[in-house]
Every structure is written in structure tokens, then in C-alpha cells.
Scaffold this motif. Structure first.
Motif, PDB file in Angstrom:
ATOM      1  N   LEU A  50       0.898  -1.317   0.088  1.00 51.82           N
ATOM      2  CA  LEU A  50       0.002  -0.077  -0.066  1.00 51.82           C
ATOM      3  C   LEU A  50       0.930   1.375  -0.006  1.00 51.82           C
ATOM      4  O   LEU A  50       0.360   2.223  -0.614  1.00 51.82           O
ATOM      5  CB  LEU A  50      -1.005  -0.057   1.092  1.00 51.82           C
ATOM      6  N   GLY A  51       1.883   1.087   0.780  1.00 53.11           N
ATOM      7  CA  GLY A  51       2.950   2.269   0.560  1.00 53.11           C
ATOM      8  C   GLY A  51       3.378   2.547  -0.746  1.00 53.11           C
ATOM      9  O   GLY A  51       3.359   3.960  -1.103  1.00 53.11           O
ATOM     10  N   ALA A  52       3.581   1.572  -1.520  1.00 53.28           N
ATOM     11  CA  ALA A  52       4.031   2.234  -2.892  1.00 53.28           C
ATOM     12  C   ALA A  52       2.758   2.438  -3.624  1.00 53.28           C
ATOM     13  O   ALA A  52       2.926   3.263  -4.661  1.00 53.28           O
ATOM     14  CB  ALA A  52       4.653   0.677  -3.469  1.00 53.28           C
ATOM     15  N   VAL A  53       1.723   1.989  -3.742  1.00 51.69           N
ATOM     16  CA  VAL A  53       0.387   2.241  -4.396  1.00 51.69           C
ATOM     17  C   VAL A  53       0.073   3.447  -4.290  1.00 51.69           C
ATOM     18  O   VAL A  53      -0.227   4.390  -5.250  1.00 51.69           O
ATOM     19  CB  VAL A  53      -0.749   1.134  -4.271  1.00 51.69           C
ATOM     20  N   ILE A  54      -0.303   3.749  -2.645  1.00 49.26           N
ATOM     21  CA  ILE A  54      -0.869   5.241  -2.524  1.00 49.26           C
ATOM     22  C   ILE A  54      -0.038   6.346  -2.630  1.00 49.26           C
ATOM     23  O   ILE A  54      -0.414   7.390  -2.225  1.00 49.26           O
ATOM     24  CB  ILE A  54      -1.890   5.102  -1.242  1.00 49.26           C
TER      25      ILE A  54
END
Length: 126
Positions: A50-54
């Protein structure tokens, strides 16, 4: 500021509730702290993913990013509990279990966050 704090707190409430449910389900009476290890690995993976995606292709507003990464996942993972349970194992003379918990939590946690990050890169080209 207050609005952001409330959003992060709401994420924390969800994360803490999920931690309770998932950790309890994984633990089910075992001596080794599988519940804590499990939520830490799941949380590490989700943080990487999620850190990479958002922060990349989905560019979520800051307060919502904080709600998920700090509130929800911060409350879901239990690193302080991991340290406490490791200490209790050592204090109880279960040194092999204590050291196993340290090695598995740290080693597999790094692997899980790496895999989550790489999966996000493949799916979203982050």
C-alpha cells in the motif's frame, strides 16, 4: 489538523480491531507467538504494498494515506507486543523460541515488505 487526527484515529480503531481478530485466530493456544508474528508479517507486506501504491500511481490525499499507513497498519502491527512476548519467552528460559521469534519476525518481515513493494510495482508499475 483535528480532522486528520480523527481520520488517523479511525484507521487505528479499525487496525486494532483487525489485529485482535487476526492475532487471536492465528494464535489459538500455541506457545509460540504465531498471532503476533502473523499480524506483523501481514502488516509489513501491506505496508510495502500500500505504501508503494498510494504514494505512487493512486496518489491518495495525505490524510487518507496517514489513516491507512499510520492509523490502520500502525495499530494492526504489533511490534511492541513482539518485543514483550520475546522477553517473556526468554525470561521463561525458552531461549530457542525467543531467538526464533526474533529471527522470524525480523527476517520474514523484511522479506514480506519487499514482496509487497515488488508486487505493487508489477501491478501498478510503481
Amino acid at each position: 489538523m483535528i480532522r486528520t487526527l480523527l481520520i488517523v484515529a479511525a484507521g487505528g480503531a479499525v487496525g486494532a480491531s483487525l489485529r485482535y481478530l487476526v492475532s487471536g485466530w492465528l494464535q489459538r493456544g500455541a506457545v509460540f507467538p504465531w498471532g503476533t508474528l502473523g499480524v506483523n508479517l501481514i502488516g509489513c507486506f501491506l505496508l510495502g504494498f500500500l505504501g508503494a501504491v498510494i504514494t505512487g500511481p493512486l496518489l491518495v490525499r495525505e490524510e487518507w494515506r496517514l489513516a491507512v499507513l499510520i492509523g490502520l497498519l500502525g495499530a494492526f502491527t504489533t511490534f511492541s507486543t513482539y518485543a514483550w512476548e520475546t522477553l517473556l519467552l526468554a525470561e521463561d528460559g525458552r531461549w530457542a523460541l525467543a531467538m526464533g521469534n526474533v529471527l522470524l519476525s525480523n527476517g520474514l518481515g523484511l522479506v514480506a515488505v519487499y514482496l509487497g513493494f515488488r508486487l505493487a510495482q508489477r501491478l501498478w508499475g510503481v
